[in-house]
Design a protein around this motif. Structure first.
Motif, PDB file in Angstrom:
ATOM      1  N   TYR A  10     -74.283 -62.421  -3.384  1.00 42.31           N
ATOM      2  CA  TYR A  10     -75.043 -61.438  -4.162  1.00 42.31           C
ATOM      3  C   TYR A  10     -74.606 -60.016  -3.797  1.00 42.31           C
ATOM      4  O   TYR A  10     -74.251 -59.214  -4.668  1.00 42.31           O
ATOM      5  CB  TYR A  10     -76.546 -61.613  -3.928  1.00 42.31           C
ATOM      6  CG  TYR A  10     -77.374 -60.517  -4.516  1.00 42.31           C
ATOM      7  CD1 TYR A  10     -77.632 -60.459  -5.883  1.00 42.31           C
ATOM      8  CD2 TYR A  10     -77.903 -59.514  -3.706  1.00 42.31           C
ATOM      9  CE1 TYR A  10     -78.385 -59.436  -6.423  1.00 42.31           C
ATOM     10  CE2 TYR A  10     -78.656 -58.486  -4.244  1.00 42.31           C
ATOM     11  CZ  TYR A  10     -78.903 -58.453  -5.599  1.00 42.31           C
ATOM     12  OH  TYR A  10     -79.644 -57.437  -6.130  1.00 42.31           O
ATOM     13  N   PHE A  11     -74.625 -59.699  -2.505  1.00 42.74           N
ATOM     14  CA  PHE A  11     -74.289 -58.337  -2.101  1.00 42.74           C
ATOM     15  C   PHE A  11     -72.809 -58.022  -2.322  1.00 42.74           C
ATOM     16  O   PHE A  11     -72.458 -56.910  -2.708  1.00 42.74           O
ATOM     17  CB  PHE A  11     -74.683 -58.093  -0.642  1.00 42.74           C
ATOM     18  CG  PHE A  11     -76.159 -57.914  -0.472  1.00 42.74           C
ATOM     19  CD1 PHE A  11     -76.791 -56.786  -0.953  1.00 42.74           C
ATOM     20  CD2 PHE A  11     -76.933 -58.883   0.149  1.00 42.74           C
ATOM     21  CE1 PHE A  11     -78.154 -56.607  -0.816  1.00 42.74           C
ATOM     22  CE2 PHE A  11     -78.298 -58.726   0.294  1.00 42.74           C
ATOM     23  CZ  PHE A  11     -78.904 -57.590  -0.197  1.00 42.74           C
ATOM     24  N   THR A  12     -71.939 -58.998  -2.100  1.00 39.86           N
ATOM     25  CA  THR A  12     -70.519 -58.763  -2.351  1.00 39.86           C
ATOM     26  C   THR A  12     -70.271 -58.584  -3.850  1.00 39.86           C
ATOM     27  O   THR A  12     -69.485 -57.724  -4.251  1.00 39.86           O
ATOM     28  CB  THR A  12     -69.683 -59.941  -1.805  1.00 39.86           C
ATOM     29  OG1 THR A  12     -69.977 -60.112  -0.414  1.00 39.86           O
ATOM     30  CG2 THR A  12     -68.202 -59.686  -1.969  1.00 39.86           C
ATOM     31  N   GLY A  13     -70.935 -59.393  -4.671  1.00 37.16           N
ATOM     32  CA  GLY A  13     -70.781 -59.255  -6.122  1.00 37.16           C
ATOM     33  C   GLY A  13     -71.277 -57.916  -6.623  1.00 37.16           C
ATOM     34  O   GLY A  13     -70.631 -57.280  -7.466  1.00 37.16           O
ATOM     35  N   ARG A  73     -67.894 -51.155  -7.347  1.00 39.07           N
ATOM     36  CA  ARG A  73     -66.530 -50.664  -7.151  1.00 39.07           C
ATOM     37  C   ARG A  73     -65.815 -50.549  -8.492  1.00 39.07           C
ATOM     38  O   ARG A  73     -65.053 -49.607  -8.714  1.00 39.07           O
ATOM     39  CB  ARG A  73     -65.795 -51.620  -6.213  1.00 39.07           C
ATOM     40  CG  ARG A  73     -64.299 -51.435  -6.065  1.00 39.07           C
ATOM     41  CD  ARG A  73     -63.872 -50.240  -5.217  1.00 39.07           C
ATOM     42  NE  ARG A  73     -64.337 -50.244  -3.869  1.00 39.07           N
ATOM     43  CZ  ARG A  73     -63.688 -50.747  -2.828  1.00 39.07           C
ATOM     44  NH1 ARG A  73     -62.526 -51.325  -2.989  1.00 39.07           N
ATOM     45  NH2 ARG A  73     -64.197 -50.657  -1.620  1.00 39.07           N
ATOM     46  N   SER A  74     -66.071 -51.494  -9.397  1.00 37.80           N
ATOM     47  CA  SER A  74     -65.411 -51.445 -10.710  1.00 37.80           C
ATOM     48  C   SER A  74     -65.884 -50.249 -11.535  1.00 37.80           C
ATOM     49  O   SER A  74     -65.196 -49.813 -12.450  1.00 37.80           O
ATOM     50  CB  SER A  74     -65.652 -52.751 -11.476  1.00 37.80           C
ATOM     51  OG  SER A  74     -67.009 -52.853 -11.861  1.00 37.80           O
ATOM     52  N   MET A  75     -67.083 -49.729 -11.193  1.00 37.62           N
ATOM     53  CA  MET A  75     -67.590 -48.549 -11.888  1.00 37.62           C
ATOM     54  C   MET A  75     -67.285 -47.264 -11.125  1.00 37.62           C
ATOM     55  O   MET A  75     -67.740 -46.199 -11.509  1.00 37.62           O
ATOM     56  CB  MET A  75     -69.102 -48.680 -12.074  1.00 37.62           C
ATOM     57  CG  MET A  75     -69.490 -49.739 -13.080  1.00 37.62           C
ATOM     58  SD  MET A  75     -71.231 -49.692 -13.435  1.00 37.62           S
ATOM     59  CE  MET A  75     -71.795 -51.078 -12.476  1.00 37.62           C
ATOM     60  N   GLY A  76     -66.545 -47.379 -10.026  1.00 41.85           N
ATOM     61  CA  GLY A  76     -66.147 -46.200  -9.280  1.00 41.85           C
ATOM     62  C   GLY A  76     -67.129 -45.770  -8.210  1.00 41.85           C
ATOM     63  O   GLY A  76     -66.986 -44.688  -7.641  1.00 41.85           O
ATOM     64  N   VAL A  77     -68.121 -46.580  -7.916  1.00 44.93           N
ATOM     65  CA  VAL A  77     -69.119 -46.256  -6.894  1.00 44.93           C
ATOM     66  C   VAL A  77     -68.814 -47.085  -5.656  1.00 44.93           C
ATOM     67  O   VAL A  77     -68.567 -48.282  -5.738  1.00 44.93           O
ATOM     68  CB  VAL A  77     -70.549 -46.573  -7.400  1.00 44.93           C
ATOM     69  CG1 VAL A  77     -71.578 -46.264  -6.330  1.00 44.93           C
ATOM     70  CG2 VAL A  77     -70.838 -45.822  -8.675  1.00 44.93           C
ATOM     71  N   THR A  78     -68.820 -46.446  -4.501  1.00 42.74           N
ATOM     72  CA  THR A  78     -68.586 -47.180  -3.253  1.00 42.74           C
ATOM     73  C   THR A  78     -69.928 -47.450  -2.595  1.00 42.74           C
ATOM     74  O   THR A  78     -70.714 -46.539  -2.345  1.00 42.74           O
ATOM     75  CB  THR A  78     -67.701 -46.368  -2.302  1.00 42.74           C
ATOM     76  OG1 THR A  78     -66.463 -46.091  -2.960  1.00 42.74           O
ATOM     77  CG2 THR A  78     -67.421 -47.134  -1.035  1.00 42.74           C
ATOM     78  N   THR A  79     -70.194 -48.724  -2.332  1.00 46.14           N
ATOM     79  CA  THR A  79     -71.447 -49.114  -1.667  1.00 46.14           C
ATOM     80  C   THR A  79     -71.150 -49.504  -0.224  1.00 46.14           C
ATOM     81  O   THR A  79     -70.009 -49.764   0.152  1.00 46.14           O
ATOM     82  CB  THR A  79     -72.099 -50.308  -2.390  1.00 46.14           C
ATOM     83  OG1 THR A  79     -71.213 -51.421  -2.343  1.00 46.14           O
ATOM     84  CG2 THR A  79     -72.423 -49.972  -3.836  1.00 46.14           C
ATOM     85  N   ALA A  80     -72.194 -49.582   0.572  1.00 50.15           N
ATOM     86  CA  ALA A  80     -72.030 -49.904   1.988  1.00 50.15           C
ATOM     87  C   ALA A  80     -71.510 -51.329   2.191  1.00 50.15           C
ATOM     88  O   ALA A  80     -70.818 -51.612   3.161  1.00 50.15           O
ATOM     89  CB  ALA A  80     -73.358 -49.733   2.721  1.00 50.15           C
ATOM     90  N   SER A  81     -71.828 -52.221   1.272  1.00 56.11           N
ATOM     91  CA  SER A  81     -71.420 -53.618   1.454  1.00 56.11           C
ATOM     92  C   SER A  81     -69.918 -53.820   1.289  1.00 56.11           C
ATOM     93  O   SER A  81     -69.381 -54.809   1.772  1.00 56.11           O
ATOM     94  CB  SER A  81     -72.172 -54.527   0.480  1.00 56.11           C
ATOM     95  OG  SER A  81     -71.846 -54.199  -0.853  1.00 56.11           O
ATOM     96  N   VAL A  82     -69.243 -52.905   0.611  1.00 58.04           N
ATOM     97  CA  VAL A  82     -67.801 -53.052   0.410  1.00 58.04           C
ATOM     98  C   VAL A  82     -67.021 -51.820   0.875  1.00 58.04           C
ATOM     99  O   VAL A  82     -65.853 -51.657   0.527  1.00 58.04           O
ATOM    100  CB  VAL A  82     -67.481 -53.348  -1.078  1.00 58.04           C
ATOM    101  CG1 VAL A  82     -68.025 -54.701  -1.473  1.00 58.04           C
ATOM    102  CG2 VAL A  82     -67.980 -52.256  -1.982  1.00 58.04           C
ATOM    103  N   ALA A  83     -67.644 -50.985   1.668  1.00 56.26           N
ATOM    104  CA  ALA A  83     -66.973 -49.772   2.133  1.00 56.26           C
ATOM    105  C   ALA A  83     -65.785 -50.149   3.016  1.00 56.26           C
ATOM    106  O   ALA A  83     -65.826 -51.110   3.777  1.00 56.26           O
ATOM    107  CB  ALA A  83     -67.950 -48.894   2.905  1.00 56.26           C
ATOM    108  N   GLY A  92     -74.481 -68.201   1.909  1.00 56.88           N
ATOM    109  CA  GLY A  92     -73.493 -67.994   0.849  1.00 56.88           C
ATOM    110  C   GLY A  92     -74.084 -67.271  -0.341  1.00 56.88           C
ATOM    111  O   GLY A  92     -73.451 -66.392  -0.931  1.00 56.88           O
ATOM    112  N   GLY A  93     -75.324 -67.633  -0.700  1.00 53.97           N
ATOM    113  CA  GLY A  93     -75.964 -67.000  -1.856  1.00 53.97           C
ATOM    114  C   GLY A  93     -76.245 -65.518  -1.634  1.00 53.97           C
ATOM    115  O   GLY A  93     -75.943 -64.684  -2.484  1.00 53.97           O
TER     116      GLY A  93
END
Length: 168
Positions: free
Chosen positions: A70-73, A79-89, A65-66
């Motif tokens: 971490y990676f989802t957060g 994402r809130s800054m407009g950058v797409t990362t692999a963890s939330v693509a 969970g931790g």
């Protein structure tokens, strides 16, 4: 004179510490958790044999969970800054938030459960150390009542479901 010199030169006989009996419980020292005898710990493990596997599950919840939170957060922050990362693509923001909530819940579950299990173990150890012999007899009596134990020891099956039944 020579004997006196030899006696002074010889190391003083240090009284050897007596070996402690199997059920010895050392006194609690200030600022340290209570120490329990090997017998007390073994009796507690006999009383609660599934405590260690449960604690393993709690550790896995804390770690999984931790790390996942971490990676989802970080992905949600990116994402809130407009950058797409692999963890939330390829995920919607609502899906990311739901995954983050699940990860945090797993982490909190693991931490709270670990704390409760530790407190429960400490209470059990304190209770058992107060009456090791009585606890040993209670465990033995409970074990003797189990049908498989009775069968293995040759004491018969014990009271069964249909013992009073005389047949048709």
């Amino acid at each position: 004179p020579l004997e006196d010199a030899v006696a002074k030169a010889a190391p003083q006989a240090v009284e050897a510490e007596q070996p402690k009996p199997f059920g010895y419980t050392p006194p609690q020292q200030p600022g340290k958790p209570a120490a329990y005898s090997d017998r007390t710990v073994l009796l507690e493990e006999a009383r609660n044999p599934w405590r260690l596997p449960r604690q393993l599950i709690y550790v896995l919840c804390i770690g999984g969970g931790g790390i996942s939170a971490y990676f989802t957060g970080i992905g949600l922050l990116a994402r809130s800054m407009g950058v797409t990362t692999a963890s939330v693509a390829n995920q919607e923001t609502t899906e990311i938030v739901m995954n983050l909530a699940i990860d945090v819940t797993a982490f909190v579950f693991g931490v709270v459960s670990w704390i409760n299990e530790s407190k429960s173990r400490e209470k059990a150890l304190a209770r058992i150390s107060a009456d090791e012999e009585g606890e040993s007899m209670r465990i033995k009596n409970e074990d003797d009542m189990k049908p498989l134990t009775r069968l293995i020891e040759g004491k018969g099956k014990g009271a069964g479901l249909f013992d009073d039944d005389k047949g048709c």
